[in-house]
Enzyme design. Structure first.
Site, PDB file in Angstrom:
ATOM      1  N   ASP A  65       0.865  -1.172   0.000  1.00 13.00           N
ATOM      2  CA  ASP A  65       0.000   0.000   0.000  1.00 13.00           C
ATOM      3  C   ASP A  65       0.902   1.223   0.000  1.00 13.00           C
ATOM      4  OD1 ASP A  65      -2.040  -1.768   0.152  1.00 13.00           O
ATOM      5  OD2 ASP A  65      -2.814  -1.121   2.096  1.00 13.00           O
ATOM      6  N   ASP A  84     -13.787  -5.289  -4.129  1.00 13.51           N
ATOM      7  CA  ASP A  84     -13.809  -5.366  -2.663  1.00 13.51           C
ATOM      8  C   ASP A  84     -15.156  -5.956  -2.268  1.00 13.51           C
ATOM      9  OD1 ASP A  84     -11.317  -4.237  -2.578  1.00 13.51           O
ATOM     10  OD2 ASP A  84     -12.015  -2.208  -2.141  1.00 13.51           O
TER      11      ASP A  84
END
Lengths: 218, 288
Positions: free
Chosen positions: B39, B158
């Site tokens: 990330d 997601d």
């Protein structure tokens, strides 16, 4: 000096950096005189076949490519740069290629392609478990010792990412075969042309050795 | 077109007869991939729990080089930079990484236009992953696939298990709902139906993250992963929840994933990629 042909698509920077990492000077160019002056020429490729052909046309690169190949200087095609050398491709319809190597570009067998709408499938499950694109690390079976493959053994893994593969009219041009549902030509070699379906610039150490070999190929 | 294609075929002999020497059976297949995911925020690597409480864990290029040496099969950068002004930092990270690391790189986060994709590919990314922009305008995926090729378009999904899954299953399909905006915004879309639609629109791969499992280190949502993997014929990357090497194995076998994505387990050196591969190999999973 190595000329990497820029036709507005593709991972040009990665290819250039791979050559630099093994000590070869490489430039990204769409100038015909730079391609003509280069000792080695690379046609990379990421993208859709028809768009790439249209871009080559638009930038006036088709003749420089033909001349470079006819001149006898080492020529490397990578992924789509391999496929573009062929007569035509089935990707998103039937499209003409450069027709330098006779043969066609075909899609891997798959229950559903991008052209068939998802809504048309109501069965829920694909008929076979072959996933397309063929994406990831797969092994080569080397069938002919092309100079850029020097030092590469059968069984070495390279990175592939493609939904289409080449089927040469003349099987003798094949220099390595890889298996994915069907055995396909993962690289070809004819005179001064070496072209591979896998990405040597993305295949870590073993890939860089092909880049190095190609740069030293005379 | 079909007629033309058929007629054309007759002119070409199949390649099969020339295939004399073949690789040994063990190598004769596509291997399963292990993908560490970083990330990246404002050009730095962060990894938190369930997408909040982010911790700074270093320079993405240095970490990418370490994973390259350790035998990772691909790398994934997820750009979670919030401010528009800092969005260009990811291009710098990608180009610095591609200068030094010669392995496949996928970049996602904030990919909204064809120009974004072009910039990332030019900087040295091999694939881009599209999430929110696909939900907002599914045709974007189609346009991107036609422009850049299906193989470089990853659709990130997601997924969250619906709260009253069994009660709603009949009305809402598979039991998982698509979320966007880093897992904050429900869309009403069914995950399995959405994955099939995205495949039809030209997605080359599905990056499937369980928002329920993400950060918990208790394993992938295997039921979710298998449901999506069975429904599509493009590769599926399992993501969210890895804590042990067995979880990776389960992702491939029970989740039927083609690749597994993991962050903390590798970032904090609980295990190295090499350890993971040795473990998987010994359990019969084809790895490089």
């Amino acid at each position: 000096m190595i000329a990497i042909i820029d036709y507005g698509m593709g991972n040009l920077r990665s290819v250039q950096k791979a050559f630099e990492a093994v000590g070869h000077r490489a430039v990204v160019t769409r100038e015909s005189h730079v391609i003509a002056d280069a000792g080695h020429v690379v046609l990379p490729g990421v993208g859709a076949f028809a768009d790439c052909m249209a871009n080559l046309q638009q930038y006036g690169l088709i003749e420089p490519i033909r001349k470079a190949i006819a001149s006898g200087k080492p020529f490397l095609g990578i992924c789509l740069g391999l496929q573009l050398l062929f007569t035509e491709s089935e990707e998103f319809g039937l499209h003409k290629g450069l027709d330098i190597v006779p043969g066609r570009v075909k899609r891997f067998p798959s229950p559903r392609g991008p052209e068939s709408a998802a809504a048309s499938d109501t069965s829920g499950k694909p008929a076979a478990c072959l996933k397309v694109p063929h994406m990831g690390w797969n092994a080569l079976s080397i069938t002919r010792p092309a100079p850029p493959l020097q030092g590469i053994e059968t069984g070495a893994y390279f990175y592939f990412v493609h939904s289409y593969y080449v089927e040469p009219q003349e099987p003798s041009v094949v220099c390595s075969v890889t298996e994915y549902g069907v055995p396909f030509a993962s690289s070809i070699w004819r005179e001064n042309i070496f072209a591979c379906q896998f990405h040597p610039e993305k295949s870590q150490t073993v890939g860089l050795s092909i880049i190095r070999n190609f740069g030293q190929w005379q | 077109m079909g007629y033309r294609a058929e007629r054309f075929c007759e002119n070409f002999s199949p390649i099969v007869p020339c295939l004399a020497p073949r690789a040994s059976q063990a190598n004769d297949m596509l291997t399963k991939r292990i993908i560490p995911c970083l990330d990246v925020k404002d050009g730095r690597v962060v990894k938190g729990v369930s997408f909040v409480n982010l911790r700074d864990a270093g320079d993405p290029v240095e970490i990418a080089k370490a994973y390259d040496r350790d035998g990772a099969d691909e790398l994934c950068f997820l750009d979670i930079t919030a401010s528009y002004e800092n969005r260009k930092t990811i291009l710098d990270v990608v180009s610095r990484t591609a200068d030094q690391v010669f392995m496949p790189l996928t970049v996602g986060g904030g990919v909204r236009t064809l120009e974004d994709i072009r910039n990332l590919l030019t900087a040295g990314s091999d694939k881009v992953s599209i999430n929110t922009a696909a939900v907002e305008r599914p045709e974007f995926v189609k346009e991107a696939a036609e422009r850049f090729g299906t193989q470089c378009i990853v659709v990130a999904i997601d997924a969250k298990r619906r709260a009253d899954e069994t009660a709603k299953r009949r009305r809402y399909g598979s039991g998982w709902e698509v979320f966007t905006h880093g897992g904050r915004k429900p869309t009403g879309l069914d995950v399995v139906e959405w994955a099939k639609q995205m495949e039809g629109y030209g997605a080359g791969e599905i990056l499937l993250t369980s928002m329920d499992q993400d950060g918990r280190q208790s394993g992938y949502d295997l039921e979710l992963t298998a449901a999506v993997s069975d429904a599509v014929s493009i590769p599926v990357i399992a993501s969210g929840g890895v804590g042990t090497l067995e979880h990776l194995y389960d992702g491939f076998v029970k989740g039927k994933a083609d690749a597994v994505l993991a962050a903390s387990i590798f970032h904090y050196r609980t295990h190295t990629i090499m350890e993971a591969k040795a473990y998987l190999k010994q359990k019969g999973i084809p790895v490089r």
